[in-house]
Structure formats: structure tokens, C-alpha cells
Design a protein around this motif. Structure first.
Motif, short mmCIF file in Angstrom:
data_model
loop_
_atom_site.label_atom_id
_atom_site.label_comp_id
_atom_site.label_asym_id
_atom_site.label_seq_id
_atom_site.Cartn_x
_atom_site.Cartn_y
_atom_site.Cartn_z
N MET A 38 1.08 -1.17 -0.07
CA MET A 38 0.05 -0.11 0.07
C MET A 38 0.85 1.47 0.02
SD MET A 38 -2.84 -1.64 -0.31
CE MET A 38 -3.90 -0.08 -0.23
N ILE A 39 1.32 1.62 -1.17
CA ILE A 39 2.49 2.55 -1.12
C ILE A 39 1.91 3.80 -1.94
CG2 ILE A 39 4.29 1.32 -0.77
CD1 ILE A 39 4.80 1.30 -4.22
N ASN A 40 0.64 3.64 -2.15
CA ASN A 40 0.08 4.89 -3.05
C ASN A 40 -0.12 5.88 -2.39
OD1 ASN A 40 -0.13 3.03 -5.23
ND2 ASN A 40 -2.33 3.01 -5.40
N LEU A 41 0.08 7.37 -2.97
CA LEU A 41 0.09 8.60 -2.29
C LEU A 41 -1.40 8.86 -1.91
CD1 LEU A 41 2.83 10.70 -3.76
CD2 LEU A 41 3.03 9.53 -1.71
#
Lengths: 148, 748
Positions: free
Chosen positions: A126-129
């Protein structure tokens, strides 16, 4: 060029290096997938290519001919996707909501690959901004969807 | 090639009240099959005449402008405020539904068109300043109550009973004596013929079912399934797409295009256009338009020396910062008590420090766009992200050369705003969309690429603050001089008065409640060469960092614990003192550290207070160091907004504010070199990623004080709380943000 999107076949006539994002949004009118940065930095354009989270903004459309492309528009037709959406609603995750299509797709891909993710798995996937800072709610929702 | 007359910058950059067209309105079309409550308004051509002859509209009173009860008893509500994630549509449904007696979940809320009915913010209308709920709460309650009474009056006539014999339950009017009931939907048409009553009773607060409850937001499912539509997603029949390439330096104009023929021959390209300060390409898809726009080889004619608003070609933010720091003098007085000069002269100990904070970008995830369509009747229809429909209507009318009444503004959901979508002239794409649509004779949707957005965003101003404090022999602060240096966004867009202090430049340094007997806050105005604008929590976003961090310097110099010193100096401010105690309690009791946590890390805590937007906030941050990197583990926030509408939304907003507050403490900074921003995307302008998000704990204290706003106030306390904790760990003071500028081991 033949594309399979959300289980349907589409014939598109476009320059082969066009990013998938713009084929989805402008050619096919599937605007649930968002444009944020165009550089694979933010993840707002995340879609599933053969079940893998993929950033559509840097994916040439020719490279995904012959694959199964799934966008947010079909998310509730997917077992993991349905669980993720229900967890998103339960945790009231979105604020402005603009990044959330990509977040939901990323979470769905995670659960497809790793049905019982650890905290590390969640952090890695879960690395989305999110400029609204919904990160804690996202993590809680992913945990719930994994348990469901 | 279409040569277009450049927009006169002085006409479009002033943001003055003159831009607001308050005298005209246009009604939304009534949706088919719906019954509009209170539709007894003249229609068609007669409307404008009647409008002119009618007495001035009192904003927030005409039920019909806001509420449409549909046959299925659902309610279409037109919100004066724009939804951008702050939950305002849900809050409006809660407030109005409570009084109307309709479950908020039965509301469909959309942004209202321009018009005098919606000018709820002191005769104006905008979504900002954390004002939406607090400025409209009483009016919206009354509106809902009036609508309910009208439905009851219609039911009384239908049932042939007096109104006092009737009651309501959600969506229905009941006559208990006869057991009869009618739905709101059945009564809407009759109710529509009635006048708005002046004296509808309000529900007692103790009877509230929805106000004050953590109701689910109305838009969450659509936003979780990709169904929510933002401006960038809209399309109309026959629409073409456009992209632009801006002049690197604002104020430069396109001179020659050397490869126009080649670009025109690119696939899907419709036409190439010169625009004020930019060149644009219209094509049959946005990607094709963008690729073509970026391929244009343009030479630019620099703005003549001294052009107002033009970006100097040698501008550097580093040099601007040094210039602000070098300013001397006491500036214009913003606030004062006692005799600071005298008290400083006789103080036992003097401490001084100079702080600075950089320009910031809004960096909202939705890139700006605008869709313009000229209709056959000569009206212009515009879909654009905006926080102020009337201002956009006025500005669009000037660009289009038509009367504002002929501009139809739609205000879609905002994909984040944080102050981005006010009218900032050169920072808004809609003037270009209007010109392009006119030139090609078709609707045009213009999208700015992320790179063009970073080039033209209106920035949070850069600022410097210079402090000088005097302590007595017991180490207590007896005098404080604070000089803020820079330019405020309010003065830039609403007219600066040179002999007055722009409150947006000093808020957060002025307005502090600590009992320091002699204090003076001054402001030195320095023009900011960048286009500046409003950014979440405005002046507070930097000024509370300056003040609350220097406060810890005073405490350290006087050998006082910073929490205890705050507590002592708030002895006469019980509301704030109680809140300080609340945040300490929430965090398990105040402890500054350093201490060792269970995971072996060495941690410390910092505390900060802020009083922004009519509310009180107390913040504690827990920090450790991982090599050079600041790790923020937890943030505790106690907020006292007076009273609230939805605690779940309050908590979400505080989480969001902590994220953006931490982001600006750690990593955000717009750097200009030679007149252009170094970063043109998130790779060069990082914003807080998920792995740096701390745990957030929120306690809401409803003191009963007048209601304050909630969208912004969580931001200002975060940077000082973090930096104060960091000082405990490092023994050094960071006086410049972001922390990524400095080596934590060395230069702070």
C-alpha cells in the motif's frame, strides 16, 4: 489492437505506445482510473493486469494486449474487490476520494497475491500517495478485508 | 494558428470584490419529474425582471433555492459549499435533515449554482477558512425547519386538520388522532405553493438524532468504487481535449513556434493555439494533445522589465529567504501589550532566534482542469474545480467578454483542494479552456499535466520570523518581540492596505493567549515574487511553528518544562488550559523524554498549542531518530471546536491535518532557481508517503464555545510539536523547515 478489459473485448486503434491510462479514460470513457502524476509516483492510476497492481500511466497499451485488465469499474465483480470495497465503506476511508480507486485496486491485488498479509506485506503493497492522509484508515480497512 | 488577445493581467489578477457579480443569478434546471418545494417563482424571461424588481434576497432563507423534495421523499439539497473531502455535503445533510425531519442518508447533495441565495460568508461565497459549517449552521437549521413546517401546512390542508395536531417522523407527516399519514413526497407539490414561514420552531438540542453523531459520509461508496466524478472526468458531446505548454517564466509570451507544421501533422491533432503566457494544442484525446503540446518548440518573449506579476528570470527562493532574513526594523504593529522595549531592556536574560518556512505547493492529487462549452444561445458553460463559484463566474465572464449572467458555472467534486481552487488568475486553467473552446467552436476539456501544475500553482508564501524574548530572574518570560517578514495571501488577492497588517501574514504569531505581560507582534511586508495563495491553515501553517518552537526555546533558556510553562501562562485562559491538560491525558500523561520505548528506540515528545479558525488545538508528537531521519510514531490531538456536527468527520479531518502538517515539517519545499521551480512532479516534491504516517489519537472537547471550523486547524500544531520533540533528542533547534533541508546530525 485487441484489449480485454473487465472481461470485455475492445478493439482500439491508437499509437501503440499510448499509456493504458489514456486509452481507459479517453478512448473507452472508463474515468474511474485517475491521472495523478504520469510518472508512476502516486498510484492513482493503479489497475490490475493479470491480477497484479500496475500503474496504467506508464504502461504502454501494446504491452497489455492479450492480458486480463481489470479497472475499478469492475471491482465489485471481483471477490477480493468486493471485500475491499466493503472494508473501505466500513472504515469510511475516502476523503476527497481522488486517489481511492488506485488504493482499492492496490489492496485488491494484495489480497489476491497474499490472502493473509502481515503488517509488512500491507506496508509493502500500500504505497500509493494520498494527500488527504487517509493512510491509517486504509491500513485498517485492508486488515479487515484480509480477515473477512 | 489562432492568435488570441492576451488577457490583461491587471483585469484578472486583482481578485477584488468587483469581480464578484452579486446581482444576478441563474436557477438550476429542475430535474424531470421532481417537485420543487416553493417553486412559486416566475419562470422564463419574466424571471430576470421579477428578480430586478424583487427585494434583495436574504442569503440562506429561500427554501426553494436549496431544497427539492422528490416524489420518493428523497431530498435534493443544493449546498452553498463545495465538497472536496472535508465532508461538507454530509454535514449539510445532517444539519438540514435534523430540522426537516428527513434521514440524512436520504439526501442527494450537489453544489449550488451561483446566486445571491448562497452568499453565506458575510455576503460572499467561498469554501475555505474552515467557515462552511460555522457560518451557516443556524441558517441551515432554520431553512430545514421552515421546509418542514411548509410540508406540515400542506398536510394540514390536505387532511383538513390544524397544524398543531400534526407531527412528523422521518419523511412523513402524521395525524395521530386519525392515524393518517402522508409522505413528504406526496406533499411536496402542495407545499411548493406556500410562502416560507418566518417562525418555524427549531428542534431542541437535546432531541438531536443526527447532529453530533458520527454518521457515514454520503459519498464514501461512490468514492470507493470509482463512480465519483471530478472535473477531470467530465465529458460532453462533441468535446475535444487540450493540453498546454506554459512559458517557464510567468509573464513571458509565445513569440515563435518553429515546428508548428510538424506538430499539426501529429496523430489526432486538431489545432495549435497561442494563449496568454502559453501555447495550447487541441486534439481528439488528451494524451495526443499533451504529446503535441510538449513537442512544440517555442521561443518566448520575456515580459518587459518591471511587468507587474512577472517572474524575474533570476529569481531564487534561496536568495529571497536571505532577503527576508536580512530585513531589519520593527515593522507595522499587529498586536501589543505593556512596554516591550522597556521590559526587554531590564530583563535578566535575552534570547533571540530567526525562523523561516518555505514556499509550499498544494500538490492535491487531481490535476486542475476545465471544460468549457459555448452554447447556441450564446451562454458559456464551464465545469471547473473551484472554491468560489461567483468569483469564477465573474472572472470567466471577463475572459469570455460576456455578461456574468450568461456564464453557467458547475462546481464538481474537488480531488483535494487545501486552498488550491480559489481564483488565482494565472494559476487557473479555465481562462485557457474558454479561449480554446471559442477558437475551435467546440467544447474543450483542458487538463494541466502534473508538470504544468507544479509550474503554475499558487504557493503558500515563504516567511521569516524574528523573535527576541526577555526572561526574569526566575526564568519566566516577561517580554516578547516577534517580527514576521513576508507577504500574506489575503493582501495579494483581496487588496493590500499598506498601512495595515495583513492578518494572514501574522496569524499564529498574533492571537496567542500566553500571559506574557509585555509583547509586541510586528509585520514587515516584502513582496513575494512568486504567485502566492491560500494553503491549508494559511498563515497558521508556518506562524504557529515559528512561535511554538521559539516558546520551547524560551522555556529551555529559563529552565522550565515547556508543558508546565504553557500551563502556567494559560492560567487566565481556562478553555486552552483545559485542552492542554486533555492532550496530556490523552497521551498518557505529559513526559518530555528522552526515554526508551519498548522497541528500544529513544524517543521524546513535543507539545504545541494553536488557536486557528475559531477553535483551540493542543498537539503532542512522539519522535525518534533513525539515522538522519525523523520518525514520528504518534500524534495526539485534543481539539475544542466549541460544538460539532459529525465527530467522525472531525476525526478524519484531524488525521488528514496531521498528515499534511507532518509532510510540511519533514519534506515539503518549493525551490525556485533562475525563475523556475526545480520540482515539476512528486519525484522532486515529495509529499508524506504511507510509511511515514504516525498513529493519530484524537479527543474532541466540546466546550460549548461558539462553533469553529475543522478543516484546517489540525495542521499548525504538528510541525512545532515534532520539532520540539526533535530538539530534546538532538539538543539542537531546527529553525528552518522542512527538516529535510538540514542535517539532523550537524547543522541544526
Amino acid at each position: 489492437m485487441q484489449l480485454t478489459i473487465n472481461g470485455q473485448s475492445h478493439q482500439v486503434d491508437i499509437e501503440p505506445d499510448t499509456p493504458l491510462l489514456w486509452v481507459l479514460r479517453d478512448t473507452l470513457g472508463l474515468t474511474g482510473t485517475k491521472y495523478g502524476c504520469g510518472l508512476a509516483q502516486c498510484g492513482a492510476c493503479t489497475v490490475l493486469i493479470d491480477g497484479q497492481a500496475t500503474r496504467a500511466c506508464v504502461t504502454p497499451v501494446e504491452s497489455v494486449a492479450g492480458t486480463e485488465i481489470v479497472t475499478i469499474e469492475a471491482i465489485t465483480g471481483d471477490a477480493e474487490g468486493r471485500r475491499v470495497v466493503e472494508a473501505w465503506v466500513d472504515h469510511q476511508v475516502p476523503q476527497c476520494g481522488y486517489c481511492q480507486s488506485g488504493q482499492v485496486m492496490a489492496a485488491t491485488a494484495l489480497l489476491k497475491q497474499t490472502p493473509q498479509p502481515t503488517e509488512e506485506d500491507i506496508a509493502a503493497a500500500m504505497i500509493n500517495l494520498c494527500r488527504c492522509g487517509t493512510y491509517n484508515a486504509i491500513a485498517s480497512a485492508v486488515r479487515q478485508a484480509a480477515k473477512a | 494558428m489562432n492568435d488570441m488577445t492576451p488577457i490583461n493581467a491587471s483585469q484578472n489578477s486583482d481578485g477584488q470584490a468587483g469581480l464578484l457579480n452579486l446581482s444576478r443569478r441563474r436557477f438550476l434546471g429542475v430535474s424531470a419529474g421532481a417537485l420543487v418545494l416553493g417553486v412559486a417563482l416566475p419562470s422564463g424571461a419574466g424571471r430576470a425582471l421579477a428578480q430586478a424588481a424583487a427585494p434583495a434576497v436574504v442569503a440562506g432563507t429561500r427554501v426553494n433555492a436549496y431544497i427539492e423534495i422528490r416524489p420518493d421523499s428523497t431530498v435534493l439539497f443544493r449546498s452553498a459549499f463545495i465538497e472536496g473531502g472535508q465532508g461538507i455535503f454530509t454535514a449539510m445533510a445532517q444539519i438540514v435533515g435534523e430540522e426537516l425531519d428527513v434521514d440524512p442518508a436520504r439526501f442527494v447533495v450537489e453544489a449550488a449554482p451561483p446566486g445571491p441565495d448562497y452568499l453565506l460568508i458575510g455576503g460572499f461565497r467561498f469554501t475555505g477558512g474552515s467557515m462552511s459549517v460555522r457560518m451557516s449552521y443556524e441558517k441551515m437549521r432554520k431553512l430545514g425547519a421552515s421546509a418542514r413546517l411548509m410540508v406540515m401546512q400542506a398536510a394540514a390542508a390536505r387532511m383538513n386538520v390544524p397544524v398543531p395536531e400534526l407531527t412528523t417522523e422521518p419523511g412523513r407527516v402524521l395525524h395521530a388522532a386519525s392515524g393518517r399519514a402522508l409522505s413528504y413526497g406526496e406533499l411536496a407539490q402542495d407545499a411548493a405553493a406556500l410562502a416560507v414561514p418566518a417562525d418555524a420552531p427549531l428542534r431542541a438540542k437535546s432531541d438531536f438524532r443526527w447532529i453530533g453523531k458520527p454518521l457515514a459520509r454520503l459519498d464514501v461508496r461512490d468514492k470507493s468504487t470509482g463512480k465519483a466524478k471530478y472535473a477531470i472526468d467530465l465529458r460532453v458531446d462533441g468535446m475535444l481535449y487540450a493540453a498546454v505548454q506554459h512559458a517557464r517564466h510567468l509573464g513571458a509570451e509565445p513569440h515563435t513556434i518553429t515546428n508548428e507544421a510538424q506538430v499539426l501533422a501529429m496523430p489526432g491533432v486538431h489545432s495549435v493555439h497561442r494563449l496568454p503566457g502559453a501555447v495550447g494544442v487541441v486534439a481528439d484525446s488528451w494524451w495526443r494533445a499533451r504529446r503535441a503540446a510538449e513537442s512544440l518548440q517555442v521561443t518566448w518573449a520575456a515580459a518587459p522589465q518591471g511587468t507587474r506579476g512577472a517572474m524575474p528570470e533570476d529569481y531564487s527562493t534561496e536568495r529571497h529567504r536571505e532577503g527576508l532574513k536580512a530585513m531589519t526594523g520593527d515593522g507595522l504593529e499587529a498586536e501589543a501589550s505593556g512596554d516591550t522595549t522597556k521590559a526587554l531592556a531590564s530583563a535578566k536574560t535575552i534570547i533571540e532566534a530567526t525562523y523561516d518556512a518555505p514556499h509550499l505547493a498544494h500538490a492535491q492529487l487531481e490535476p486542475p482542469s476545465a471544460l468549457a462549452r459555448w452554447n447556441d444561445d450564446g451562454t458559456l458553460e464551464l465545469w471547473a474545480p473551484n472554491q468560489a463559484p461567483e468569483m469564477f463566474q465573474g472572472a470567466a465572464a471577463k475572459v469570455a467578454g460576456i455578461d456574468p449572467s450568461r456564464v453557467i458555472i458547475h462546481s464538481p467534486l474537488l480531488g483535494g483542494f487545501f486552498g488550491r481552487h480559489f481564483f488565482y488568475a494565472s494559476a487557473n486553467p479555465f481562462p485557457q479552456a474558454i479561449l480554446l473552446s471559442k477558437a475551435v467552436g467546440k467544447p474543450v476539456k483542458l487538463v494541466w499535466s502534473r508538470e504544468e501544475e507544479f509550474l503554475r500553482d499558487a504557493l503558500r508564501p515563504m516567511a521569516v520570523a524574528r523573535f527576541r524574548a526577555g526572561l526574569d530572574e526566575k526564568g519566566m518570560p516577561v517580554a516578547l518581540s516577534a517580527i514576521a517578514v513576508g507577504e500574506g495571501a489575503t493582501g495579494r488577492w483581496f487588496g493590500r492596505q499598506p498601512d495595515k497588517v495583513d492578518s494572514s501574514a501574522v496569524e499564529g504569531i498574533a492571537g496567542k493567549l500566553y500571559a506574557i505581560p509585555n509583547h509586541r507582534v510586528g509585520h514587515i511586508h516584502v513582496d513575494d515574487p512568486a504567485v502566492i495563495g491560500f494553503w491549508r491553515s494559511v498563515g497558521h501553517s508556518m506562524n504557529d511553528f515559528f512561535y511554538e518552537t521559539f516558546f520551547d526555546e524560551m522555556a529551555d533558556a529559563g529552565k522550565q518544562d515547556p508543558y508546565d510553562l504553557r500551563h502556567r501562562l494559560l492560567a487566565e485562559s481556562p478553555r486552552q488550559r483545559k485542552l492542554l491538560e486533555a492532550v496530556a491525558d490523552l497521551s498518557g500523561g505529559w513526559k518530555r523524554g528522552p526515554y526508551q520505548a519498548e522497541d528500544g528506540t529513544r524517543r521524546a515528545r513535543g507539545v504545541a498549542m494553536a488557536s486557528p479558525f475559531g477553535i483551540e488545538v493542543a498537539t503532542i508528537a512522539e519522535v525518534s531518530l533513525r539515522g538522519e531521519e525523523t520518525v514520528v510514531h504518534q500524534v495526539w490531538v485534543a481539539v475544542d471546536p466549541g460544538s460539532i456536527v459529525n465527530p467522525a468527520i472531525v476525526e478524519a479531518q484531524i488525521n488528514s491535518a496531521v498528515a499534511i502538517g507532518l509532510s510540511i515539517a519533514l519534506m515539503e519545499e518549493v525551490v525556485y532557481e533562475e525563475g523556475v521551480p526545480r520540482a515539476r512532479n512528486y519525484d522532486g516534491y515529495p509529499i508524506l508517503p504511507p510509511d511515514r504516517m504516525p498513529k493519530v489519537h484524537v479527543r474532541i472537547v466540546e466546550s460549548g464555545a461558539p462553533m469553529g471550523g475543522i478543516g484546517e486547524p489540525g495542521v499548525p500544531g504538528v510541525p512545532p510539536a515534532v520539532v520540539n520533540a526533535l530538539a530534546v533528542l538532538t539538543g539542537r533547534r531546527a529553525r528552518s523547515l522542512p527538516l529535510s533541508r538540514a542535517s539532523l546530525a550537524g547543522s541544526i
